[in-house]
Design a protein around this motif. Sequence first.
Motif, PDB file in Angstrom:
ATOM      1  N   VAL A 176      38.996  45.882  51.951  1.00 14.11           N
ATOM      2  CA  VAL A 176      37.932  45.406  50.100  1.00 14.11           C
ATOM      3  C   VAL A 176      38.824  46.164  49.213  1.00 14.11           C
ATOM      4  O   VAL A 176      39.909  46.696  49.051  1.00 14.11           O
ATOM      5  N   ALA A 177      38.160  44.803  48.239  1.00 15.49           N
ATOM      6  CA  ALA A 177      38.627  44.646  46.606  1.00 15.49           C
ATOM      7  C   ALA A 177      38.103  45.541  45.671  1.00 15.49           C
ATOM      8  O   ALA A 177      36.951  46.208  45.598  1.00 15.49           O
ATOM      9  N   VAL A 178      39.078  46.727  44.717  1.00  9.40           N
ATOM     10  CA  VAL A 178      39.113  47.351  44.199  1.00  9.40           C
ATOM     11  C   VAL A 178      39.241  47.036  42.526  1.00  9.40           C
ATOM     12  O   VAL A 178      40.455  46.667  42.248  1.00  9.40           O
ATOM     13  N   ARG A 179      38.795  47.666  41.685  1.00  7.28           N
ATOM     14  CA  ARG A 179      38.976  48.035  40.605  1.00  7.28           C
ATOM     15  C   ARG A 179      38.616  48.699  38.891  1.00  7.28           C
ATOM     16  O   ARG A 179      37.497  49.198  39.647  1.00  7.28           O
ATOM     17  N   MET A 180      39.274  49.178  37.664  1.00  7.29           N
ATOM     18  CA  MET A 180      38.741  50.068  37.453  1.00  7.29           C
ATOM     19  C   MET A 180      38.570  49.099  36.182  1.00  7.29           C
ATOM     20  O   MET A 180      39.826  49.128  35.805  1.00  7.29           O
ATOM     21  N   PRO A 181      38.279  48.819  35.532  1.00  6.67           N
ATOM     22  CA  PRO A 181      37.556  48.148  34.768  1.00  6.67           C
ATOM     23  C   PRO A 181      37.830  48.583  32.846  1.00  6.67           C
ATOM     24  O   PRO A 181      37.587  50.194  32.968  1.00  6.67           O
ATOM     25  N   ALA A 182      38.634  47.941  32.258  1.00  4.22           N
ATOM     26  CA  ALA A 182      39.014  48.999  31.136  1.00  4.22           C
ATOM     27  C   ALA A 182      37.036  48.792  29.546  1.00  4.22           C
ATOM     28  O   ALA A 182      37.921  49.332  28.755  1.00  4.22           O
ATOM     29  N   HIS A 183      37.024  47.317  29.369  1.00  5.68           N
ATOM     30  CA  HIS A 183      35.370  47.631  28.956  1.00  5.68           C
ATOM     31  C   HIS A 183      34.681  49.026  29.232  1.00  5.68           C
ATOM     32  O   HIS A 183      33.967  49.362  29.712  1.00  5.68           O
TER      33      HIS A 183
END
Length: 337
Positions: free
Chosen positions: A120-127
């Motif tokens: 699974v692809a995961v990220r924590m966005p900064a906006h």
Amino acid sequence: MQTRIYKVDPEKPSDDVIEECIEILKRGGLVVFPTETVYGLGAYTFNPKAVLKIFEVKRRPPTNPLIVHISELEQLNEIVAEIPDVVFELAEKFWPGPLTLVLKKNPKVPDVVTAKLDTVAVRMPAHPVALKLARIPIVAPSANIAGKPSPTTAEHVIKDLYGKVDAIIDAGETPYGVESTIIDLTKKPPVLIRPGALPVEKIEEILGSIRIQTKTPFYQHYTPNTSLLVIETEDYSNFEEYARKFESVVRNLAKDKNVAIIVSKELAEKISVNAKVILLGSRKDMYELCRNLFKSLRRLDELNVDLGVIEGFEEKGLGLTLMDRIRNASNFKILKV
Ligand code: TXA
Ligand code: MG
């Protein structure tokens, strides 16, 4: 479907709008929201029916998996099966921010999210808008019709998706204008799946060397409707010579075609051609060039020309990202000079 549009301050989005949109997501609706990279088309990760709607609305092949967006590291536990230590190191340095990690999937994550892969692809966005919404894990691809340039303004989204989603949060232009960098951490050495807004050299400072995957893409990507040609050279350090060659190619093409060129201001200043000009920014500012690319590709389609011709750049730092998007946009119509 009626689409609500909420205008918000990108730095201080109204809590009411955020709460309302989280409600829509929890009820299985689709919300388009800004991230620091591009606009995303969001659904609640644990509602497979809602996630399926993303594929319909975007006309995305169901074999192309989505990225899960989170706002806190604890949320990783319900998304991935195991968290290698290096994830904490990367998160410390780059999250929230434009870095997506591919990890072993938690079986709880619906198959529709990951196209049945075991990763699974995961990220924590900064906006700030994305980060607040991601209080609940949200899957979100770029909010464009599949294959088209990604949206960097709410106007782009409205053109592609108005009437097909429940809400659009408009916070103006997205800061990076290109998508996140994706690294597959399930492979050794780690593999760069997509160059993006975070230069791979920065990630290599932590991970050591990363394998750059240069396989032919499965899907048409970022392509404007107007046909596009990239003019590349081995070595851009002799820029005078590159400019002369670029000019001569465009002069030839412009004899029997309406041409638009998408170029840096440095190149625009050196050439004289019978073509409409779309400026990407300065060669000295790779962020600016990246930020302006997708909107320039959309602009190309508004000019009603027969052909677009776009400048090439050295594949270093963000140049790798820029050339990935440019070559894909051209459908690999590349002329080497
Ligand atoms: O900046 C971004 O990443 C934006 C914003 C909205 O967050 N999102 C984005 O999503 O670009 P999308 O769906 O347009 O691109 C996601 C890419 C796809 O190329 C997909 O194939 C890849 O991520 N991907 C997702 N899950 C994967 C997995 N498990 N393994 C390999 N690649 C994966
Ligand atoms: Mg996309």
